[in-house]
Design a protein around this motif. Structure first.
Motif, short mmCIF file in Angstrom:
data_model
loop_
_atom_site.label_atom_id
_atom_site.label_comp_id
_atom_site.label_asym_id
_atom_site.label_seq_id
_atom_site.Cartn_x
_atom_site.Cartn_y
_atom_site.Cartn_z
N THR A 58 -3.83 -24.42 44.86
CA THR A 58 -4.30 -25.98 45.42
C THR A 58 -4.45 -25.93 47.04
O THR A 58 -3.80 -25.02 47.57
N LEU A 59 -5.25 -26.92 47.34
CA LEU A 59 -5.29 -27.12 48.74
C LEU A 59 -3.77 -27.55 49.31
O LEU A 59 -2.98 -28.36 48.59
N LEU A 81 -12.30 -25.95 49.62
CA LEU A 81 -12.53 -26.53 48.26
C LEU A 81 -13.40 -25.56 47.25
O LEU A 81 -13.13 -25.36 46.11
N LEU A 84 -12.04 -22.60 45.83
CA LEU A 84 -10.93 -22.90 44.79
C LEU A 84 -11.60 -23.49 43.62
O LEU A 84 -11.00 -23.19 42.41
N ASN A 96 -7.50 -30.23 42.55
CA ASN A 96 -8.19 -30.04 43.89
C ASN A 96 -9.27 -30.98 44.27
O ASN A 96 -9.26 -31.27 45.65
#
Length: 254
Positions: A58-59, A81, A84, A96
């Motif tokens: 995740t971020l 992003l 991901l 995310n």
């Protein structure tokens, strides 16, 4: 051309009806709670206020579910992003996208609003182009619906974080994501994670209500997916009335 092309391109096109407004209420949650049934809505808008338990990367984030790191470089958000979103795990992509919406909305204070608007349009444009490219390539047929979902879920999350309370606009936006999410629900009818995405993304902000039928549909698809079941129960606990929540739990036990 594969069946995914049946989705209307208009649903993915630029819409001036919904716009980013830095003067909007600082928390859409407060407005939603004001009109919600007393026993139903315990948190703010679900696509924003419900952090998901996920398996993937995740971020980088802050200390609370609505608190992004103050030093997050917004100019790197799109690149980070998009990388991901290559994950095949829908729940991870949803989390995310939730974080990205917070970074680009009024809950993220102390940042340059002009930069937020630029990154926002850049990211939405990238997701829209990614979805259209996948739809036009027959080799990406299985991936196209997930691309449409990502676009729709970010649109829905941005709608919820903004509140859309003002007609004043500083930059155009791409709609509220409802058409995209409903399309993917039909394209991937057996995906429990997508069903949960619809439960959270299509939440009735004005009435402060979640659709029990959509939660029950997700419950049927959760099967042995423990992570999905946990997220579903958490969401239902916060966004369904007690009687509806009890019905959901009983349906999962059967």
């Amino acid at each position: 051309m594969h069946a995914l092309l049946t989705i209307s391109l208009a649903a993915l096109s630029l819409s001036a009806a919904h716009r980013f407004d830095d003067t909007a209420p600082k928390s859409a949650a407060l407005r939603a709670e004001a009109t919600a049934p007393a026993e139903s809505l315990r948190l703010g808008p679900p696509a924003i206020c419900l952090p998901l338990e996920v398996r993937g990367k995740t971020l980088r984030w802050g200390e609370g579910p609505l608190t992004p790191p103050k030093d997050y470089p917004l100019d790197k958000l799109r690149k980070n992003l998009m990388a991901l979103l290559e994950s095949e795990d829908t729940l991870t992509r949803m989390e995310n996208l939730r974080r990205a919406a917070i970074l680009l909305g009024p809950l993220h204070r102390g940042v340059d609003s002009a930069l937020q608007a630029r990154v926002r349009i850049d990211l939405l444009s990238s997701l829209r182009n990614r979805a259209l490219t996948a739809m036009l390539d027959e080799k990406q047929a299985s991936h196209a619906a997930h691309c449409v979902f990502d676009l729709g879920y970010l649109q829905a999350a941005l709608t919820q974080v903004d509140g859309r309370g003002s007609s004043a606009a500083s930059s155009p936006d791409f709609g509220d994501g409802a058409a995209e999410l409903r399309y993917v629900g039909k394209a991937l009818p057996k995906s429990g994670a997508v069903a949960l995405g619809l439960s959270l993304g299509l939440f009735d902000l004005r009435g402060g209500r979640a659709e029990l039928a959509q939660f029950l549909h997700c419950a049927k698809l959760a099967a042995s997916d423990v992570v999905l079941q946990k997220n579903l129960k958490t969401a239902a606990h916060h966004f369904l009335a007690k009687a509806d929540y009890d019905e959901l739990v009983r349906s999962m036990a059967n």
